[in-house]
Design an enzyme around this catalytic site. Structure first.
Site, PDB file in Angstrom:
ATOM      1  N   HIS A 121       0.810  -1.223   0.000  1.00 33.18           N
ATOM      2  CA  HIS A 121       0.000   0.000   0.000  1.00 33.18           C
ATOM      3  C   HIS A 121       0.843   1.274   0.000  1.00 33.18           C
ATOM      4  O   HIS A 121       0.324   2.357  -0.252  1.00 33.18           O
ATOM      5  CB  HIS A 121      -0.994   0.005   1.174  1.00 33.18           C
ATOM      6  CG  HIS A 121      -0.398   0.250   2.529  1.00 33.18           C
ATOM      7  ND1 HIS A 121      -0.072  -0.763   3.405  1.00 33.18           N
ATOM      8  CD2 HIS A 121      -0.102   1.405   3.175  1.00 33.18           C
ATOM      9  CE1 HIS A 121       0.397  -0.242   4.523  1.00 33.18           C
ATOM     10  NE2 HIS A 121       0.406   1.071   4.402  1.00 33.18           N
ATOM     11  N   ASP A 151      -0.114  -7.647   1.326  1.00 34.69           N
ATOM     12  CA  ASP A 151       0.391  -6.283   1.506  1.00 34.69           C
ATOM     13  C   ASP A 151       1.922  -6.238   1.549  1.00 34.69           C
ATOM     14  O   ASP A 151       2.525  -5.633   2.438  1.00 34.69           O
ATOM     15  CB  ASP A 151      -0.183  -5.632   2.760  1.00 34.69           C
ATOM     16  CG  ASP A 151      -0.144  -4.105   2.670  1.00 34.69           C
ATOM     17  OD1 ASP A 151       0.185  -3.577   1.593  1.00 34.69           O
ATOM     18  OD2 ASP A 151      -0.443  -3.438   3.692  1.00 34.69           O
ATOM     19  N   SER A 229       5.055   2.439   7.497  1.00 33.37           N
ATOM     20  CA  SER A 229       4.606   1.300   6.696  1.00 33.37           C
ATOM     21  C   SER A 229       5.728   0.758   5.833  1.00 33.37           C
ATOM     22  O   SER A 229       6.394   1.505   5.120  1.00 33.37           O
ATOM     23  CB  SER A 229       3.455   1.696   5.785  1.00 33.37           C
ATOM     24  OG  SER A 229       2.228   1.462   6.409  1.00 33.37           O
TER      25      SER A 229
END
Length: 392
Positions: A121, A151, A229
């Site tokens: 993402h 992911d 992230s």
């Protein structure tokens, strides 16, 4: 396509907001994951060993882990263009607008060839990717491949091998609750930020960007915020045991993004390693697919949900449907390997590949059956769920 994903992700826990840790520069926040619960020394995880959070004689200190791994953690800046359409403007013209957006995340160097692992993402929809190394030098990157269902993504930079500092990927299955962990990343646009905490729980299930379930997520109280992230969660030996991915929080910023409340989640390193190596070898990763919606059962195992409110628990034409699986079936083993929960079933299926034939032990109407299922390839997006878990 705007890189910033919705702050609320399917699979909210206990009323909190489960958010992907990627953010727009336009929202003044960045994608980050950090750990900020102090610990003087962190010990390595071994089955049956004393919990590392209680031991001061094992493992590396937080500073030693940073010195060891910091050079291999990078800041990732992604540029993309979003175009909106509309009927406004003079005589219907000029209604559309084009907006340049930037997002920021983290990643870690996997090898001397220039491959870098991050969260899918972070780089989805990327038109430009700039990687900044801790010493300040930058390089353009391209996407090698990505797996939205887990992911995980791999990007590539063309730089001299001498400029790359690969991290060692550890075995997430050896983790124990209470083990110390360290995260390094770029929270709120602050590269090389280090935080530390513990493994708060294991075997969590979180939702991927396309609504599939990611099994065996590592829960940590390490502070995780937008910008981390894709950055590494590290054990006491400095090995990557997950990539930071999401947080569960009741606290949000003015732009609707979640901020750390001490409940963060990382995709486990064993999943990351499998997916990354598949991407590097073939340009893509394919996950096994059954085609069922599951729910917890007091009898243990993984129960196929009952059809209700328009939800179809066994997808038409899926491997499950072809094998004759039915709503209400209780799956207790895969190829003789006992499964005690939905999450364990999903994690077990993740070990197989599309095209593999497996045997499910199924309890139905008081009888036990052995049903063979030939696994398919996970579709691009999971069907809408009514709250029970989406199997692979």
């Amino acid at each position: 396509m705007k890189l910033l994903l919705p702050a609320i992700l399917a699979g909210a826990i206990a009323g909190g907001v489960v958010g992907l840790l990627a953010a727009d520069s336009s929202s003044s926040t960045k994608t980050i994951v950090t750990t900020t619960t102090g610990s003087a020394a962190i010990a390595s995880a071994h089955p049956g060993a004393e919990p590392t959070a209680l031991s001061s004689s094992k493992g590396l200190s937080v500073n030693q882990i940073f010195q060891l791994d910091g050079p291999g953690v990078v800041d990732i800046q992604v540029g993309s263009t979003t175009t909106t359409t509309g009927s406004g403007g003079f005589f219907g013209f000029g209604g559309g607008q084009t907006q340049q957006t930037e997002a920021e995340g983290s990643g870690f160097v996997l090898n001397k060839s220039g491959d870098i692992v991050t969260a899918e993402h972070v780089v989805t929809g990327a038109q430009t990717i700039k990687v900044t190394f801790p010493d300040g030098h930058t390089a353009s990157a391209s996407v090698v491949g990505s797996d939205t269902g887990e992911d995980v993504a791999v990007i590539h930079v063309n730089v001299a091998a001498s400029e790359l500092h690969p991290l060692t990927v550890g075995d997430s299955s050896t983790l124990q609750v209470g083990d110390g962990v360290v995260a390094i990343g770029s929270p709120f646009g602050l590269p090389s930020t280090v935080t530390a905490g513990i493994v708060s729980a294991l075997g969590r299930a979180i939702s991927s960007p396309n609504n599939w379930t990611i099994a065996n997520a590592v829960q940590t109280d390490a502070a995780i915020n937008p910008g981390n992230s894709g950055g590494p969660l590290l054990n006491a030996a400095g090995q990557v045991i997950g990539i930071n991915d999401q947080i569960d929080t009741n606290s949000t910023t003015s732009t609707g993004e979640g901020s750390s409340s001490g409940v963060g989640f990382a995709v486990p390193s064993n999943t990351v390693s499998r997916v990354a190596h598949e991407i590097i070898s073939s340009g893509k990763a394919q996950n096994a697919y059954v085609g069922i919606e599951l729910q917890a059962s007091s009898a243990g195992g993984a129960a196929i949900a009952q059809n209700q409110n328009g939800q179809v628990a066994v997808q038409p034409g899926s491997p499950a449907a072809k094998a004759g699986l039915q709503p209400g079936d209780l799956i207790t083993a895969v190829n003789g390997q006992h499964v005690s929960s939905v999450n364990q079933f999903i994690a077990t299926i993740a070990n197989y590949s599309p095209g593999d034939t497996v045997t499910f032990t199924v309890h139905r109407g008081g009888n036990t059956q052995q049903i063979k299922v030939t696994l398919g390839t996970q579709p691009a997006k999971a069907s809408s769920s009514s709250g029970s878990g989406q199997a692979p």
